[in-house]
Design a protein around this motif. Structure first.
Motif, PDB file in Angstrom:
ATOM      1  N   GLU A 142      42.904 -97.356  46.066  1.00 60.94           N
ATOM      2  CA  GLU A 142      41.726 -98.064  46.425  1.00 60.94           C
ATOM      3  C   GLU A 142      41.924 -99.597  46.118  1.00 60.94           C
ATOM      4  N   VAL A 143      42.829 -99.891  45.211  1.00 62.90           N
ATOM      5  CA  VAL A 143      43.260-101.279  44.923  1.00 62.90           C
ATOM      6  C   VAL A 143      44.092-101.866  46.205  1.00 62.90           C
ATOM      7  N   LYS A 144      43.086-102.420  47.161  1.00 64.02           N
ATOM      8  CA  LYS A 144      43.747-102.971  48.424  1.00 64.02           C
ATOM      9  C   LYS A 144      44.412-104.201  48.055  1.00 64.02           C
ATOM     10  N   GLU A 145      43.959-105.432  47.196  1.00 61.41           N
ATOM     11  CA  GLU A 145      44.481-106.498  47.014  1.00 61.41           C
ATOM     12  C   GLU A 145      44.497-106.908  45.596  1.00 61.41           C
ATOM     13  N   LEU A 146      45.702-107.359  45.245  1.00 69.84           N
ATOM     14  CA  LEU A 146      45.858-107.646  43.728  1.00 69.84           C
ATOM     15  C   LEU A 146      46.387-109.161  43.693  1.00 69.84           C
ATOM     16  N   TYR A 147      45.703-109.973  42.928  1.00 72.40           N
ATOM     17  CA  TYR A 147      46.176-111.419  42.884  1.00 72.40           C
ATOM     18  C   TYR A 147      46.558-111.553  41.289  1.00 72.40           C
ATOM     19  N   CYS A 148      47.767-112.005  41.015  1.00 74.90           N
ATOM     20  CA  CYS A 148      48.301-112.083  40.010  1.00 74.90           C
ATOM     21  C   CYS A 148      48.182-113.721  39.472  1.00 74.90           C
ATOM     22  N   VAL A 149      47.617-113.980  38.269  1.00 71.70           N
ATOM     23  CA  VAL A 149      47.312-115.460  38.092  1.00 71.70           C
ATOM     24  C   VAL A 149      47.962-115.822  36.594  1.00 71.70           C
ATOM     25  N   PRO A 150      49.224-116.398  36.350  1.00 70.38           N
ATOM     26  CA  PRO A 150      50.045-116.760  37.477  1.00 70.38           C
ATOM     27  C   PRO A 150      50.860-115.612  38.277  1.00 70.38           C
ATOM     28  N   GLY A 151      51.063-114.504  37.298  1.00 71.13           N
ATOM     29  CA  GLY A 151      52.022-113.367  37.772  1.00 71.13           C
ATOM     30  C   GLY A 151      53.427-114.071  37.422  1.00 71.13           C
ATOM     31  N   ASN A 152      54.367-113.144  37.710  1.00 65.82           N
ATOM     32  CA  ASN A 152      55.845-113.560  37.414  1.00 65.82           C
ATOM     33  C   ASN A 152      56.713-112.968  38.707  1.00 65.82           C
ATOM     34  N   GLY A 153      58.152-113.142  38.450  1.00 65.78           N
ATOM     35  CA  GLY A 153      58.877-112.679  39.415  1.00 65.78           C
ATOM     36  C   GLY A 153      58.815-111.059  39.655  1.00 65.78           C
ATOM     37  N   GLY A 154      58.651-110.303  38.735  1.00 60.28           N
ATOM     38  CA  GLY A 154      58.544-108.844  38.838  1.00 60.28           C
ATOM     39  C   GLY A 154      57.157-108.427  39.761  1.00 60.28           C
ATOM     40  N   MET A 155      55.956-109.340  39.305  1.00 65.13           N
ATOM     41  CA  MET A 155      54.772-108.896  39.817  1.00 65.13           C
ATOM     42  C   MET A 155      54.718-109.259  41.095  1.00 65.13           C
ATOM     43  N   SER A 156      55.599-110.114  41.676  1.00 64.89           N
ATOM     44  CA  SER A 156      55.413-110.679  43.183  1.00 64.89           C
ATOM     45  C   SER A 156      55.647-109.669  44.183  1.00 64.89           C
ATOM     46  N   SER A 157      56.175-108.285  43.651  1.00 68.97           N
ATOM     47  CA  SER A 157      56.489-107.572  44.818  1.00 68.97           C
ATOM     48  C   SER A 157      55.058-106.417  44.780  1.00 68.97           C
ATOM     49  N   LEU A 158      54.241-106.700  43.755  1.00 73.05           N
ATOM     50  CA  LEU A 158      53.106-105.831  43.502  1.00 73.05           C
ATOM     51  C   LEU A 158      51.747-106.505  44.060  1.00 73.05           C
ATOM     52  N   GLY A 159      51.744-107.750  43.954  1.00 73.13           N
ATOM     53  CA  GLY A 159      50.479-108.331  44.441  1.00 73.13           C
ATOM     54  C   GLY A 159      50.903-110.055  44.542  1.00 73.13           C
ATOM     55  N   VAL A 160      49.916-110.770  45.131  1.00 72.53           N
ATOM     56  CA  VAL A 160      50.086-112.106  45.192  1.00 72.53           C
ATOM     57  C   VAL A 160      50.022-113.109  44.250  1.00 72.53           C
ATOM     58  N   CYS A 161      51.055-113.804  43.784  1.00 69.80           N
ATOM     59  CA  CYS A 161      51.260-114.410  42.669  1.00 69.80           C
ATOM     60  C   CYS A 161      50.688-115.914  42.761  1.00 69.80           C
ATOM     61  N   ILE A 162      49.974-116.520  42.158  1.00 65.57           N
ATOM     62  CA  ILE A 162      48.943-117.909  42.419  1.00 65.57           C
ATOM     63  C   ILE A 162      48.824-118.424  41.094  1.00 65.57           C
ATOM     64  N   THR A 163      49.165-119.886  41.182  1.00 68.02           N
ATOM     65  CA  THR A 163      48.748-120.597  39.806  1.00 68.02           C
ATOM     66  C   THR A 163      47.422-121.199  39.996  1.00 68.02           C
ATOM     67  N   LEU A 164      46.634-120.823  39.010  1.00 65.64           N
ATOM     68  CA  LEU A 164      45.144-121.679  38.798  1.00 65.64           C
ATOM     69  C   LEU A 164      45.191-122.095  37.497  1.00 65.64           C
ATOM     70  N   ASN A 165      45.057-123.523  37.172  1.00 67.20           N
ATOM     71  CA  ASN A 165      45.253-123.854  35.882  1.00 67.20           C
ATOM     72  C   ASN A 165      44.071-123.957  35.032  1.00 67.20           C
ATOM     73  N   THR A 166      42.862-123.741  35.565  1.00 71.06           N
ATOM     74  CA  THR A 166      41.870-123.912  34.622  1.00 71.06           C
ATOM     75  C   THR A 166      40.989-122.808  34.783  1.00 71.06           C
ATOM     76  N   ILE A 167      40.212-122.341  34.113  1.00 68.69           N
ATOM     77  CA  ILE A 167      39.300-121.050  33.893  1.00 68.69           C
ATOM     78  C   ILE A 167      38.040-121.369  35.355  1.00 68.69           C
ATOM     79  N   PRO A 168      37.542-122.693  35.283  1.00 68.76           N
ATOM     80  CA  PRO A 168      36.541-122.857  36.554  1.00 68.76           C
ATOM     81  C   PRO A 168      37.441-122.775  37.817  1.00 68.76           C
ATOM     82  N   GLU A 169      38.987-122.914  37.781  1.00 65.76           N
ATOM     83  CA  GLU A 169      39.622-122.839  39.087  1.00 65.76           C
ATOM     84  C   GLU A 169      39.566-121.051  39.415  1.00 65.76           C
ATOM     85  N   MET A 170      39.903-120.559  38.410  1.00 68.65           N
ATOM     86  CA  MET A 170      39.756-119.141  38.547  1.00 68.65           C
ATOM     87  C   MET A 170      38.568-118.552  38.846  1.00 68.65           C
TER      88      MET A 170
END
Ligand code: AMP
Ligand code: GLY
Length: 315
Positions: A24-52
């Motif tokens: 059921e978990v179709k899309e996973l965004y990891c903020v910022p995630g790490n190398g290992g997590m990049s095979s499980l979801g999309v890693c993206i850097t967001l610097n502030t809570i308002p950006e998140m």
């Protein structure tokens, strides 16, 4: 379901792995995630809570989960909820159980949650005078605020204690986290971690675990954020878990609800079993690290469904 997971450590890697077991978990965004997590979801850097917040709105995120304590202490949950977004974690006020050790200790004392005897100091001179009052060593000195798991010191004598107090309160090695400190009795016994997922009222109890914090082999050296963990603890039986639920977790969460700050999220109970009974060493307001890495692999049920139920008060 679209999930956003905040954090970049081994704990978050494990959470991502567990979440992805549910189709059921179709899309996973990891903020910022790490190398290992990049095979499980999309890693993206967001610097502030308002950006998140902005990102969660744009992507139509169904559930956000916060790994580390710092964003909880900064009020990420309050900001997401104010925007109508679903997020799992305690709000800033409830997260004080972790973000202020002074708050947590005074809370425990007020409401009869068993913990080590302690005194609070906001001046180094007073803390040092207390050490010289003929107390029995070792003693434990703790910074009030967040210190990445490194703010607890077990000191063997006055001299060592004075050095720690001076580092925390004068040199400010952990910044404002050392504005207040706790000096408490040193307890002896086997440690246990029991984590509870709360929806404000009801809870789901996770398997027991134990982490090892000292940096060196054979449990020597200063405390770290955690070197390793295992689960289950062979000596933890159902009646122990029931006792902790009834004497620690439920009274804590009921009191918070009574005060108008219901606890929604992971309540981590760090415990020590002494000859005089169980004592709470610390609360955390999130998944333990590294306990999560040994606990979640043992969980059969889909984590995402439990998290959604907790976030919506229907656990
Ligand atoms: P904390 O950051 O509060 O979890 O403390 C880190 C570690 O310090 C704990 O896991 C214990 O091993 C140790 N510790 C903390 N408080 C005490 C205490 N009062 N007596 C003995 N050990 C303690
Ligand atoms: N394992 C201790 C912590 O998560 O703070």
């Amino acid at each position: 379901m679209k999930v956003m997971l905040i954090g970049s450590g081994g704990r978050e890697h494990c959470i991502a792995w567990k979440l992805k077991q549910n189709p059921e978990v179709k899309e996973l965004y990891c903020v910022p995630g790490n190398g290992g997590m990049s095979s499980l979801g999309v890693c993206i850097t967001l610097n502030t809570i308002p950006e998140m917040v902005q990102f969660a709105k744009e992507k139509g995120i169904d559930l956000t989960l916060v790994g580390p304590e710092a964003p909880l202490a900064s009020g990420i949950v309050d900001l997401f909820k104010a925007e109508g977004l679903t997020i799992i974690g305690p709000n800033q006020k409830a997260a004080r159980l972790e973000s202020s050790k002074v708050y947590a200790k005074q809370f425990m004392k007020r409401f009869g949650i068993p913990t080590a005897q302690f005194e609070v100091f906001d001046r180094p001179e007073a803390a040092i005078a207390y050490l010289k009052a003929g107390l029995k060593f070792p003693l434990v000195i703790k910074a009030d605020g967040l210190a990445a798991g490194k703010g607890v010191f077990i000191v063997e004598d006055e001299e060592e204690g004075e050095d720690v107090i001076s580092e925390l309160m004068v040199d400010k090695i952990f910044g404002n986290a050392g504005n207040q400190i706790i000096v408490e009795e040193c307890l002896e016994g086997e440690e246990a971690t029991i984590m509870f997922l709360f929806d404000g009222k009801s809870c789901c109890i996770l398997p027991s675990s134990q982490d090892h914090k000292r940096v060196g082999d054979s449990d020597v050296g200063p405390n770290t954020g955690g070197m390793g963990a295992y689960s289950p603890l062979p000596w933890v039986a159902d009646d122990f878990v029931a006792q902790i639920t009834e004497t620690v977790a439920l009274p804590t969460v009921r009191q918070l609800e009574h005060e108008g700050t219901p606890f929604i999220g992971l309540l981590y109970c760090g415990l020590i079993v002494t000859a005089r009974g169980v004592r709470v060493i610390e609360f955390n307001a999130r998944f333990g690290d590294p306990e999560t890495q040994v606990v979640l692999p043992r969980m059969v049920s889909p984590l995402s469904e439990y998290l959604l139920a907790a976030a919506s008060g229907t656990l």
